[in-house]
Design a protein around this motif. Structure first.
Motif, PDB file in Angstrom:
ATOM      1  N   TYR A  54     -54.500 -79.003 -67.375  1.00  0.00           N
ATOM      2  CA  TYR A  54     -55.873 -78.576 -67.982  1.00  0.00           C
ATOM      3  C   TYR A  54     -55.435 -76.921 -67.910  1.00  0.00           C
ATOM      4  CZ  TYR A  54     -60.641 -77.057 -68.681  1.00  0.00           C
ATOM      5  OH  TYR A  54     -61.627 -76.391 -69.418  1.00  0.00           O
ATOM      6  N   HIS A  74     -60.159 -73.349 -73.892  1.00  0.00           N
ATOM      7  CA  HIS A  74     -59.460 -74.232 -72.851  1.00  0.00           C
ATOM      8  C   HIS A  74     -58.790 -75.601 -73.542  1.00  0.00           C
ATOM      9  CE1 HIS A  74     -63.393 -76.590 -73.365  1.00  0.00           C
ATOM     10  NE2 HIS A  74     -63.654 -75.451 -73.606  1.00  0.00           N
ATOM     11  N   THR A  75     -58.228 -76.455 -72.886  1.00  0.00           N
ATOM     12  CA  THR A  75     -57.514 -77.436 -73.677  1.00  0.00           C
ATOM     13  C   THR A  75     -58.577 -78.655 -73.719  1.00  0.00           C
ATOM     14  OG1 THR A  75     -56.895 -78.334 -71.391  1.00  0.00           O
ATOM     15  CG2 THR A  75     -55.225 -77.016 -72.519  1.00  0.00           C
ATOM     16  N   LYS A  79     -54.592 -84.443 -78.963  1.00  0.00           N
ATOM     17  CA  LYS A  79     -53.308 -84.107 -78.732  1.00  0.00           C
ATOM     18  C   LYS A  79     -52.427 -84.026 -80.107  1.00  0.00           C
ATOM     19  CE  LYS A  79     -52.906 -86.133 -74.155  1.00  0.00           C
ATOM     20  NZ  LYS A  79     -52.730 -87.046 -73.211  1.00  0.00           N
ATOM     21  N   LYS A  97     -51.115 -80.459 -76.459  1.00  0.00           N
ATOM     22  CA  LYS A  97     -52.588 -80.348 -76.373  1.00  0.00           C
ATOM     23  C   LYS A  97     -53.325 -79.308 -77.126  1.00  0.00           C
ATOM     24  CE  LYS A  97     -52.978 -82.025 -71.800  1.00  0.00           C
ATOM     25  NZ  LYS A  97     -53.514 -81.730 -70.358  1.00  0.00           N
ATOM     26  N   PHE A  99     -56.511 -77.088 -78.260  1.00  0.00           N
ATOM     27  CA  PHE A  99     -57.411 -76.015 -77.746  1.00  0.00           C
ATOM     28  C   PHE A  99     -58.508 -75.939 -78.263  1.00  0.00           C
ATOM     29  CE2 PHE A  99     -53.316 -75.123 -75.685  1.00  0.00           C
ATOM     30  CZ  PHE A  99     -53.761 -74.604 -74.320  1.00  0.00           C
TER      31      PHE A  99
END
Length: 182
Positions: A54, A74-75, A79, A97, A99
């Motif tokens: 993370y 943030h993630t 995906k 990933k 964001f």
């Protein structure tokens, strides 16, 4: 004695026949995972995730033009995959990933905008390159910000095409926002 000798010859012939079989062919013959291609059963497979865990960047900024900005970049669990086949017998898979940024914009101590900025905010249907991209950065652009608006630089990266796509996310003092491509 003749029966014992005959059984011994049959036993030796069976051992020779079993030991001469190609075990790789028998091992992969019924394996449906590799789609009938036994070569893939002997392929070296590696996988990595970017970022590995993370990731979160949280920034609070107070500007001289009466704007205060809070961003939390943030993630997510979404995906984007990039599968590479580099060498014969090797498959390398990279998972990127997605964001997004949680944004709060204040003007003269009044909350004018609270929004989650994600890839869907940028009209991905109009840009097929953006569909396979992820938001690589979301940051305040203090130099481009004016007395009436605050500007954020947003960069998307498409790992399949190895291409960058840049946007500006602009918020005015009453909370209206628009997006322009750079």
């Amino acid at each position: 004695m003749k029966t014992l000798f005959l059984k011994l010859i049959i036993f030796l012939l069976a051992i020779i026949w079993i030991s001469s079989c190609d075990q790789t062919r028998f091992r992969n013959k019924g394996n449906q995972l590799f789609g009938g291609n036994p070569y893939l059963a002997t392929t070296n497979y590696t996988s990595k995730e970017v970022p590995e865990g993370y990731a979160e960047i949280q920034i609070d900024s107070a500007l001289a033009n009466n704007f205060v900005v809070n961003t939390k970049y943030h993630t997510t669990d979404d995906k984007i995959l990039k599968v590479e086949k580099n060498k014969l017998g090797e498959i390398h898979k990279t998972v990127y990933k997605e964001f997004h940024s949680d944004l709060s914009v204040y003007y003269k101590n009044n909350l004018v905008l609270k929004k989650r900025v994600e890839k869907d905010t940028f009209n991905i249907k109009d840009n097929p390159m953006l569909e396979a991209a992820f938001m690589q950065s979301f940051k305040l652009n203090e130099i481009a910000s004016t007395t009436n608006e605050v500007v954020f630089s947003v960069t998307f990266y498409n790992p399949s095409a190895e291409n960058y796509i840049d946007y500006e996310f602009v918020v005015d003092k009453i909370g209206d926002y628009y997006i322009r491509k750079v």
